[in-house]
Design a protein around this motif. Structure first.
Motif, short mmCIF file in Angstrom:
data_model
loop_
_atom_site.label_atom_id
_atom_site.label_comp_id
_atom_site.label_asym_id
_atom_site.label_seq_id
_atom_site.Cartn_x
_atom_site.Cartn_y
_atom_site.Cartn_z
N GLU A 138 0.82 -1.21 0.00
CA GLU A 138 0.00 0.00 0.00
C GLU A 138 0.86 1.26 0.00
O GLU A 138 0.57 2.23 -0.71
CB GLU A 138 -0.95 0.00 1.20
CG GLU A 138 -2.07 -1.02 1.06
CD GLU A 138 -3.25 -0.72 1.97
OE1 GLU A 138 -3.18 0.27 2.74
OE2 GLU A 138 -4.24 -1.48 1.92
N LEU A 139 1.93 1.27 0.80
CA LEU A 139 2.77 2.47 0.86
C LEU A 139 3.57 2.67 -0.42
O LEU A 139 3.87 3.80 -0.80
CB LEU A 139 3.70 2.40 2.07
CG LEU A 139 3.02 2.75 3.40
CD1 LEU A 139 3.98 2.53 4.57
CD2 LEU A 139 2.53 4.20 3.40
N THR A 140 3.92 1.57 -1.10
CA THR A 140 4.57 1.72 -2.41
C THR A 140 3.62 2.42 -3.36
O THR A 140 4.04 3.29 -4.14
CB THR A 140 4.99 0.36 -2.98
OG1 THR A 140 5.86 -0.30 -2.06
CG2 THR A 140 5.72 0.52 -4.30
N GLN A 141 2.34 2.08 -3.28
CA GLN A 141 1.36 2.76 -4.13
C GLN A 141 1.17 4.22 -3.73
O GLN A 141 1.00 5.09 -4.59
CB GLN A 141 0.02 2.02 -4.07
CG GLN A 141 0.01 0.74 -4.87
CD GLN A 141 -1.40 0.30 -5.18
OE1 GLN A 141 -2.09 0.92 -5.97
NE2 GLN A 141 -1.84 -0.76 -4.51
N VAL A 142 1.19 4.51 -2.44
CA VAL A 142 1.11 5.91 -2.00
C VAL A 142 2.28 6.70 -2.59
O VAL A 142 2.12 7.80 -3.11
CB VAL A 142 1.13 6.00 -0.45
CG1 VAL A 142 1.35 7.44 0.01
CG2 VAL A 142 -0.17 5.46 0.13
N CYS A 143 3.46 6.10 -2.52
CA CYS A 143 4.66 6.73 -3.07
C CYS A 143 4.55 6.89 -4.58
O CYS A 143 4.95 7.91 -5.15
CB CYS A 143 5.87 5.87 -2.71
SG CYS A 143 7.48 6.62 -3.01
N CYS A 159 5.14 12.11 0.51
CA CYS A 159 4.82 10.68 0.35
C CYS A 159 6.10 9.84 0.33
O CYS A 159 6.15 8.74 0.91
CB CYS A 159 4.02 10.44 -0.92
SG CYS A 159 2.34 11.11 -0.89
N ASP A 160 7.13 10.33 -0.35
CA ASP A 160 8.42 9.62 -0.39
C ASP A 160 8.97 9.43 1.02
O ASP A 160 9.49 8.37 1.36
CB ASP A 160 9.44 10.40 -1.23
CG ASP A 160 9.06 10.52 -2.69
OD1 ASP A 160 8.22 9.72 -3.16
OD2 ASP A 160 9.59 11.41 -3.37
N CYS A 161 8.83 10.47 1.83
CA CYS A 161 9.36 10.42 3.20
C CYS A 161 8.55 9.47 4.08
O CYS A 161 9.12 8.76 4.93
CB CYS A 161 9.39 11.82 3.80
SG CYS A 161 10.63 12.92 3.07
N VAL A 162 7.23 9.44 3.90
CA VAL A 162 6.40 8.48 4.64
C VAL A 162 6.85 7.06 4.30
O VAL A 162 6.99 6.19 5.17
CB VAL A 162 4.91 8.68 4.30
CG1 VAL A 162 4.07 7.52 4.84
CG2 VAL A 162 4.40 10.01 4.86
N TYR A 163 7.09 6.81 3.04
CA TYR A 163 7.54 5.49 2.56
C TYR A 163 8.91 5.16 3.14
O TYR A 163 9.14 4.04 3.65
CB TYR A 163 7.59 5.53 1.04
CG TYR A 163 7.82 4.23 0.33
CD1 TYR A 163 7.18 3.06 0.71
CD2 TYR A 163 8.66 4.17 -0.79
CE1 TYR A 163 7.36 1.87 0.03
CE2 TYR A 163 8.84 2.98 -1.49
CZ TYR A 163 8.20 1.83 -1.08
OH TYR A 163 8.38 0.66 -1.76
N ALA A 164 9.83 6.12 3.09
CA ALA A 164 11.18 5.90 3.61
C ALA A 164 11.14 5.65 5.12
O ALA A 164 11.91 4.83 5.65
CB ALA A 164 12.07 7.10 3.29
N ASP A 165 10.24 6.33 5.82
CA ASP A 165 10.06 6.15 7.26
C ASP A 165 9.66 4.69 7.55
O ASP A 165 10.20 4.04 8.45
CB ASP A 165 8.99 7.12 7.76
CG ASP A 165 8.93 7.20 9.28
OD1 ASP A 165 9.64 6.44 9.96
OD2 ASP A 165 8.14 8.03 9.79
N PHE A 166 8.71 4.18 6.77
CA PHE A 166 8.28 2.79 6.93
C PHE A 166 9.43 1.82 6.68
O PHE A 166 9.60 0.84 7.42
CB PHE A 166 7.12 2.49 5.98
CG PHE A 166 6.82 1.02 5.84
CD1 PHE A 166 6.17 0.33 6.86
CD2 PHE A 166 7.21 0.32 4.71
CE1 PHE A 166 5.91 -1.04 6.74
CE2 PHE A 166 6.95 -1.04 4.58
CZ PHE A 166 6.30 -1.72 5.60
#
Length: 510
Positions: free
Chosen positions: A228-233, A306-313
């Motif tokens: 899901e987060l890959t899709q957000v990114c 969004c990139d940063c949310v993904y990187a955080d995960f």
């Protein structure tokens, strides 16, 4: 003495009789007819250069392509808005020296507008002290002498326009680092409140999985989150200022929807989908006690968020232990990330007053998220970098030869994400490769050179080049051409593509 003025200069041969035709025309009616021989594609590597990509280049004079619309209409419009914004800045100044200096910048922008509108030839870049000047002028001298905006390959001509725009300011005294698109980039984030808080309310606190889950259940939960987060990114890339300049706030919200139902519905629009392979790759990285992941960034504002949310995960889940973010040295293609944009985002999250209608809880969630990201920077878990090569006219097929230091640096990464449409165009040489072309073939030396890292492209499709759609890719592309004209520029479709590269091999340079 014999004369030497006969046919072919042979001595002693008199000229032919008067009235004879000066050229001889032969009748070839009894010979085989000409064959319709198609040029072999792709070109062999020795025949590939910036003016001759592996497959036919998109050029501004190709009226059927998005290249034509960009060179004829979009770029002049973007430049016109940049002049308006700079004039607004001029009218806010009081110091005479700065005013006079900025007036000269605006005059240089007006000259660029004339060059663009009248399709003039591409001149060398003025030496403004930037680290990319030699690369630009070498490329112009070797491959683009006499070329103009419309007959040079679109990718190069478009990049050249933005480099010339930077030159308008970089040769000045007071405005060397002026970002003509800065206001617009800030505005897109402020207009993205709904999507921003959708994510901050979910990730303000470090996430954890229930202890009651079995190891298999935890792994499945992580896989679903990763997906899901890959899709957000991926879909965060929908907000591209160069394409959405006149979009309404409601239209932006619809593009930025990050809810689960929306993501499930949009996954079918990922035409080349290597999400499963990507999950296997990051799992493998973690099994080796974690590693380094790089992001070659695209747009500032909401996409960077969004990139940063993904990187955080990726950090919290142990799928990576260090993230390196690669931005641009200066304003590039309207909305690309610069260091100023990076700092602005984190500081706005922690200290800013950008969302007057937000609740206290929403603002607190954003502040906590920003504080955690700032702490990652202090601890060296997140590192922001910039290299002159990212703002050159070269594609990434030439990264190995023209920026060996950068290639060596990336080769030490366990996985490199290239975000967005421009980076995808540069990876694939922005040419008319068949849609069925495998991604690792389309990106050339970024996959085939010894030491090439694993490369993932997260791209919403906004321009003509489309590759990596699998064996039936050509049929898929042909069907969409008939059923949905304009599908390549709508941002409705996307690709998530992975190249295995040749990691671990010793990097070699000629």
């Amino acid at each position: 003495m014999a004369q030497v003025n006969g046919v072919n200069g042979h001595a002693g041969l008199a000229p032919s009789t008067a009235g004879a035709p000066s050229r001889v025309t032969l009748s070839l009616g009894h010979l085989p007819s000409k064959k319709d021989i198609k040029a072999p594609w792709p070109r062999t590597p020795t025949r590939v250069d910036p003016n001759n990509p592996p497959w036919p280049a998109y050029r501004g004079y190709h009226e059927y392509s998005f290249a034509h619309a960009t060179m004829q209409s979009r770029l002049p419009t973007i430049l016109g808005k940049a002049i308006e914004d700079t004039t607004r800045t001029l009218n806010e100044q009081s110091d005479e020296e700065k005013v006079v200096d900025l007036v000269a910048c605006i005059e240089r922008m007006a000259e660029l507008m004339i060059d663009l509108s009248e399709n003039r030839k591409l001149r060398p870049i003025i030496d403004d002290g930037e680290g990319d000047v030699a690369l630009w002028n070498k490329e112009i001298a070797k491959y683009f002498q006499g070329k103009d905006f419309m007959n040079a390959p679109w990718l190069f001509a478009e990049a050249y326009k933005y480099r010339r725009l930077h030159e308008c300011f970089s040769v000045s005294k007071f405005w060397k680092d002026y970002d003509v698109f800065y206001r617009q980039k800030c505005d897109t984030f402020s207009r993205s409140a709904e999507a921003v808080f959708e994510l901050s309310m979910r990730f303000a606190e470090p996430f954890s999985l229930p202890d009651s889950l079995t190891p298999e259940e935890k792994l499945e939960a992580e896989r679903n989150m990763f997906k899901e987060l890959t899709q957000v990114c991926l879909w965060g890339n929908s907000t591209d200022l160069s394409l959405l300049i006149n979009m309404t706030e409601e239209q932006i919200k619809s593009l930025q929807s990050t809810g689960g139902d929306h993501l499930a519905a949009t996954e079918k629009n990922i035409l080349g989908n290597h999400l499963t392979d990507l999950w296997d790759t990051v799992k493998e990285v973690r099994s080796k006690t974690g590693g380094r992941v790089d992001f070659v960034l695209d747009n500032a504002g909401f996409e960077l968020y969004c990139d940063c949310v993904y990187a955080d995960f990726l950090l919290q889940s142990g799928l990576a232990t260090q993230i390196r973010f690669h931005g641009k040295r200066f304003a590039w293609f309207v909305s690309d990330v610069t260091r100023k944009d990076w700092n602005w985002l984190l500081n706005t999250m922690v200290y800013g007053q950008l969302f007057p209608k937000a609740t206290d809880v929403e603002l607190e969630s954003l502040r906590r998220l920003g504080q955690r990201w700032k702490q990652y920077e202090k601890e060296g878990k997140w590192i922001y970098e910039q290299h002159p090569f990212w703002c050159t006219g070269y594609t990434f097929w030439d990264l190995h030869s023209e920026a060996p230091d950068l290639f060596l640096h990336l080769s030490r990464s366990d996985l490199v994400f290239f975000k967005g449409d421009l980076n995808h165009r540069k990876l694939t040489y922005d040419c008319a490769a068949p849609a069925s072309t495998p991604f690792d073939v389309a990106i050339g030396s970024m996959a085939s050179s010894a030491g090439a890292p694993k490369v993932a492209s997260l791209r919403t499709i906004k321009s003509d080049v489309v590759v990596g759609l699998g064996d039936q890719g050509d049929e898929v592309a042909e069907r969409l051409d008939k059923e949905e004209p304009g599908w390549k520029i709508s941002g409705k479709y996307a690709v998530v593509l992975l190249s295995e590269g040749r990691p671990g091999e010793k990097v070699r340079f000629a």
